[in-house]
Design a protein around this motif. Sequence first.
Motif, short mmCIF file in Angstrom:
data_model
loop_
_atom_site.label_atom_id
_atom_site.label_comp_id
_atom_site.label_asym_id
_atom_site.label_seq_id
_atom_site.Cartn_x
_atom_site.Cartn_y
_atom_site.Cartn_z
N PHE A 82 1.07 47.43 6.76
CA PHE A 82 0.48 46.15 6.41
C PHE A 82 -1.04 46.18 6.59
CE2 PHE A 82 4.77 45.42 8.02
CZ PHE A 82 5.33 44.61 7.04
N PRO A 141 7.25 50.01 6.36
CA PRO A 141 6.25 49.12 5.78
C PRO A 141 4.92 49.23 6.54
CG PRO A 141 7.75 47.85 7.14
CD PRO A 141 8.27 49.27 7.14
N ASP A 166 11.73 38.47 6.66
CA ASP A 166 12.45 39.25 5.65
C ASP A 166 11.44 40.02 4.83
OD1 ASP A 166 14.02 40.34 3.70
OD2 ASP A 166 14.86 38.44 2.97
N VAL A 167 11.25 41.29 5.16
CA VAL A 167 10.25 42.10 4.47
C VAL A 167 10.67 42.44 3.04
CG1 VAL A 167 11.12 44.39 5.13
CG2 VAL A 167 8.65 44.03 4.88
N ASP A 187 8.71 41.37 -4.98
CA ASP A 187 9.51 41.85 -3.86
C ASP A 187 9.42 43.38 -3.78
OD1 ASP A 187 10.25 39.27 -3.29
OD2 ASP A 187 12.22 39.44 -4.26
N MET A 194 1.42 44.77 1.68
CA MET A 194 2.29 45.80 2.24
C MET A 194 2.49 46.93 1.24
SD MET A 194 5.42 47.40 2.51
CE MET A 194 6.66 46.39 1.67
N THR A 254 1.67 35.93 7.76
CA THR A 254 2.05 36.32 9.11
C THR A 254 1.86 35.17 10.09
OG1 THR A 254 -0.13 37.07 9.88
CG2 THR A 254 1.15 38.60 8.53
N PRO A 265 8.15 44.46 11.00
CA PRO A 265 7.50 43.27 10.44
C PRO A 265 7.75 42.00 11.23
CG PRO A 265 9.35 44.00 9.08
CD PRO A 265 9.09 45.08 10.05
N GLU A 266 8.87 41.94 11.95
CA GLU A 266 9.17 40.73 12.73
C GLU A 266 8.13 40.51 13.83
OE1 GLU A 266 11.16 44.23 14.63
OE2 GLU A 266 10.97 43.46 12.56
N ILE A 316 7.07 38.17 10.08
CA ILE A 316 7.70 38.35 8.77
C ILE A 316 9.20 38.51 9.00
CG2 ILE A 316 7.84 39.80 6.72
CD1 ILE A 316 4.93 40.64 7.27
N PHE A 369 2.48 38.89 2.36
CA PHE A 369 3.27 38.13 3.32
C PHE A 369 2.33 37.29 4.18
CE2 PHE A 369 5.52 42.00 2.30
CZ PHE A 369 6.84 41.58 2.10
#
Length: 280
Positions: free
Chosen positions: A240, A238, A220-221, A229, A182, A164, A213-214, A218, A162
């Motif tokens: 990271f 999750p 949409d994890v 995915d 992740m 960031t 994650p937000e 992120i 992802f």
Amino acid sequence: MSAIAAAAAPVETTHGLGLDWNTADPVEVRRRIRAGEYRGHTGALARGFVQANLAILPGDYAAEFARFCQRNPKPCPLLAMSEPGDPRLPELGEDLDLRTDLPSYRVFRDGELDGDVRSIGDHWQDDFVAFALGCSFSFEEPLVDAGLPIRHWEDGSVCPMFLTDIECAPAGRFHSRMVVSMRPFTPANAIRAVQITSRYPRVHGAPIHLGMPERIGIEDVGRAWQGDDPIIAPGEMPVFWACGVTPQVAVRSARPPIAITHTPAHMLVTDVRNASLGVG
């Protein structure tokens, strides 16, 4: 589509072709790759040996990129740096040839992706400087040995990555937001993962973020930026880690006339033992 992209054959993402991750010697892995007999991702090959991310740049960008790595050791832990024009890194493998020994390379021109290729002999320049960077595949082995499940090992997928909103420290023309990989764990296993991976600072070390994650940009994890995915089971969170794909974002910002990296998950298999990188 560019000429390079059009010429690049599809990259396999499955293991096999006679390579057994428990027994394959790294020299044999590189020989098979060099001969064109294996093009898949390398995560489950040559157990016990370090795999490296790769970045190759023209000489007048090398010093700036080296500073970028020094200022950002979590996503860019520098293992070795070549002499200008030399396609070898003898400290990582005596017979190693950077032009042929990765299953797939990613070529950038003026910061734009030009395609994935199987070898880079035709692109090699006398001023190229190569950087080998630590890879999370090295800390995954002690996680597995400790009994922690690694989902992408279990299902043969590519670890999700992802982009960031964490800004790396810039160096000259190189700047980037941090890319992370992740892995989902239960809270108890996440604590163990932190303890284990903190012993491997030369291959990204401890996670940079757990859960939420937000908080690192992120949205949409469940949708990977690169890789496959993820599947996050009930009761898991999750976790990271800084990721060696970060330099590819930095290359886009610096816009060198040509730059070459590994294709994600298609790494340089070395003769260095993972155990030699542990501390504490």
